[in-house]
Write a protein that holds these residues in place. Sequence first.
Motif, mmCIF file in Angstrom:
data_model
loop_
_atom_site.group_PDB
_atom_site.id
_atom_site.type_symbol
_atom_site.label_atom_id
_atom_site.label_comp_id
_atom_site.label_asym_id
_atom_site.label_seq_id
_atom_site.Cartn_x
_atom_site.Cartn_y
_atom_site.Cartn_z
ATOM 1 N N HIS A 210 0.636 -1.016 -0.518
ATOM 2 C CA HIS A 210 0.196 0.148 0.240
ATOM 3 C C HIS A 210 0.717 1.406 0.327
ATOM 4 O O HIS A 210 0.392 2.760 -1.035
ATOM 5 N N LEU A 211 1.932 1.094 0.962
ATOM 6 C CA LEU A 211 2.871 2.625 0.656
ATOM 7 C C LEU A 211 3.790 2.393 -0.899
ATOM 8 O O LEU A 211 3.334 3.917 -0.939
ATOM 9 N N ARG A 212 3.750 1.232 -1.490
ATOM 10 C CA ARG A 212 3.926 1.466 -2.666
ATOM 11 C C ARG A 212 3.139 2.858 -3.419
ATOM 12 O O ARG A 212 3.184 3.377 -3.969
ATOM 13 N N ARG A 213 1.556 2.203 -3.701
ATOM 14 C CA ARG A 213 0.764 2.235 -4.330
ATOM 15 C C ARG A 213 0.495 3.878 -4.077
ATOM 16 O O ARG A 213 0.263 4.733 -4.876
ATOM 17 N N ILE A 214 0.364 4.027 -2.733
ATOM 18 C CA ILE A 214 0.119 5.814 -2.200
ATOM 19 C C ILE A 214 1.315 6.196 -2.654
ATOM 20 O O ILE A 214 1.061 7.644 -3.212
ATOM 21 N N ILE A 215 2.466 6.125 -2.970
ATOM 22 C CA ILE A 215 3.474 7.145 -3.030
ATOM 23 C C ILE A 215 3.136 7.323 -4.854
ATOM 24 O O ILE A 215 3.410 8.466 -5.364
ATOM 25 N N ALA A 216 3.249 6.326 -5.370
ATOM 26 C CA ALA A 216 2.888 6.323 -6.864
ATOM 27 C C ALA A 216 1.742 6.833 -6.929
ATOM 28 O O ALA A 216 1.795 7.590 -8.466
ATOM 29 N N GLY A 217 0.458 6.744 -6.380
ATOM 30 C CA GLY A 217 -0.638 7.623 -6.948
ATOM 31 C C GLY A 217 -0.184 9.593 -6.458
ATOM 32 O O GLY A 217 -1.172 10.084 -6.768
ATOM 33 N N ALA A 218 0.449 9.719 -5.813
ATOM 34 C CA ALA A 218 0.339 10.746 -5.779
ATOM 35 C C ALA A 218 0.350 12.135 -6.097
ATOM 36 O O ALA A 218 0.357 13.342 -5.745
ATOM 37 N N ARG A 219 1.525 12.151 -7.094
ATOM 38 C CA ARG A 219 1.727 12.895 -8.217
ATOM 39 C C ARG A 219 0.711 13.376 -8.587
ATOM 40 O O ARG A 219 0.568 14.439 -8.885
ATOM 41 N N THR A 220 -0.184 12.560 -9.164
ATOM 42 C CA THR A 220 -1.252 12.691 -9.442
ATOM 43 C C THR A 220 -2.133 14.205 -8.818
ATOM 44 O O THR A 220 -3.135 14.681 -9.542
ATOM 45 N N HIS A 221 -1.562 14.166 -7.245
ATOM 46 C CA HIS A 221 -2.881 14.385 -6.570
ATOM 47 C C HIS A 221 -2.010 15.478 -5.450
ATOM 48 O O HIS A 221 -2.994 16.187 -4.791
ATOM 49 N N LEU A 222 -1.226 16.249 -5.899
ATOM 50 C CA LEU A 222 -0.198 16.451 -5.242
ATOM 51 C C LEU A 222 -0.219 17.866 -6.073
ATOM 52 O O LEU A 222 0.345 18.093 -7.039
ATOM 53 N N VAL A 223 -0.239 19.029 -5.085
ATOM 54 C CA VAL A 223 0.101 20.262 -6.076
ATOM 55 C C VAL A 223 1.314 20.478 -6.166
ATOM 56 O O VAL A 223 2.311 19.951 -5.430
ATOM 57 N N ALA A 224 2.510 21.551 -6.948
ATOM 58 C CA ALA A 224 3.742 21.861 -6.757
ATOM 59 C C ALA A 224 4.140 22.313 -5.353
ATOM 60 O O ALA A 224 3.082 23.177 -5.130
ATOM 61 N N GLY A 225 5.221 21.382 -5.008
ATOM 62 C CA GLY A 225 5.306 21.771 -2.668
ATOM 63 C C GLY A 225 4.242 20.955 -2.489
ATOM 64 O O GLY A 225 4.231 21.192 -1.263
ATOM 65 N N GLY A 226 3.516 20.268 -2.743
ATOM 66 C CA GLY A 226 3.033 19.432 -1.618
ATOM 67 C C GLY A 226 3.716 18.352 -0.642
ATOM 68 O O GLY A 226 5.013 17.746 -1.248
#
Length: 281
Positions: A210-226
């Motif tokens: 799950h840690l891998r999935r969360i990290i992999a998907g984070a780019r789509t849902h974080l703003v720059a500097g998030g």
Amino acid sequence: MTQPTYQQLLRDSGLERIDAQVLLLHVCQQSRAWLIGHGDDSAAPEHIAAFTELAGRRRAGEPVAYLVGTREFFGRDFQVTPAVLIPRPDTELLVETALELAGPGGRVVDLGTGSGCIPVTLKLERPDLTVSAVDLSLEALAVARRNAATLGADVRFLQSDWYAALTGETFELIVSNPPYIEQHDPHLAQGDLRFEPRSALTDEGDGLVHLRRIIAGARTHLVAGGWLLLEHGFDQGAACRALLHEAGFSQIATRRDLGSNDRVTLGMIGPELVHPEDCRG
């Protein structure tokens, strides 16, 4: 037959004194101050019966939090049921770090919220934040919503398999305490863990699924500097740092809990990793 006193009930319970006190005070609906003044009083028959039943269940291993229905977190009482993980003091480090990094009026989402202790605390400590939380379990979401309502926290809750229900949404901060115990870890068959929802404890893999999935998907849902903040096991700090590095995060760091164990790893996403097409529905 002489009725036992409240202090005798505690002594004869076969439990650690702190556990016995919590259960007895729950049964009597009284405070520790009351026990100091009334400990030598003869116990009421209904209190004896209820305490004896709960003490037996505790001796069989049931967590005190499930027996009394609450657990304190960040100075507040949260309702808990066997549908959710019991909040632990180590997770307060995740909240403290989130409060430190969250900018004014920031948008925050908690992935795998369980009892809701993380998003509810964030909202109550920082009313300026816009806080969302997701969980796959409808039973867990019901507990989280009750806690938010009881404590007066305006948190949006969604049923979601991690990011599935968040298409098109971005946040300044993503936090998560996901299931991270390796499937064959012997601790799963010990203590309180035996009674907590297995799906909230282990990913039925190496502990990093799950840690891998969360990290992999984070780019789509974080703003720059998030920022992405992850709670993990005491021996997973290096692995989480490596995963964040591979995903292109910067300012990667691991913070230690009160036991000096690696507990929360964080990373910031730069503008070069955020693309408009990633946020389209």
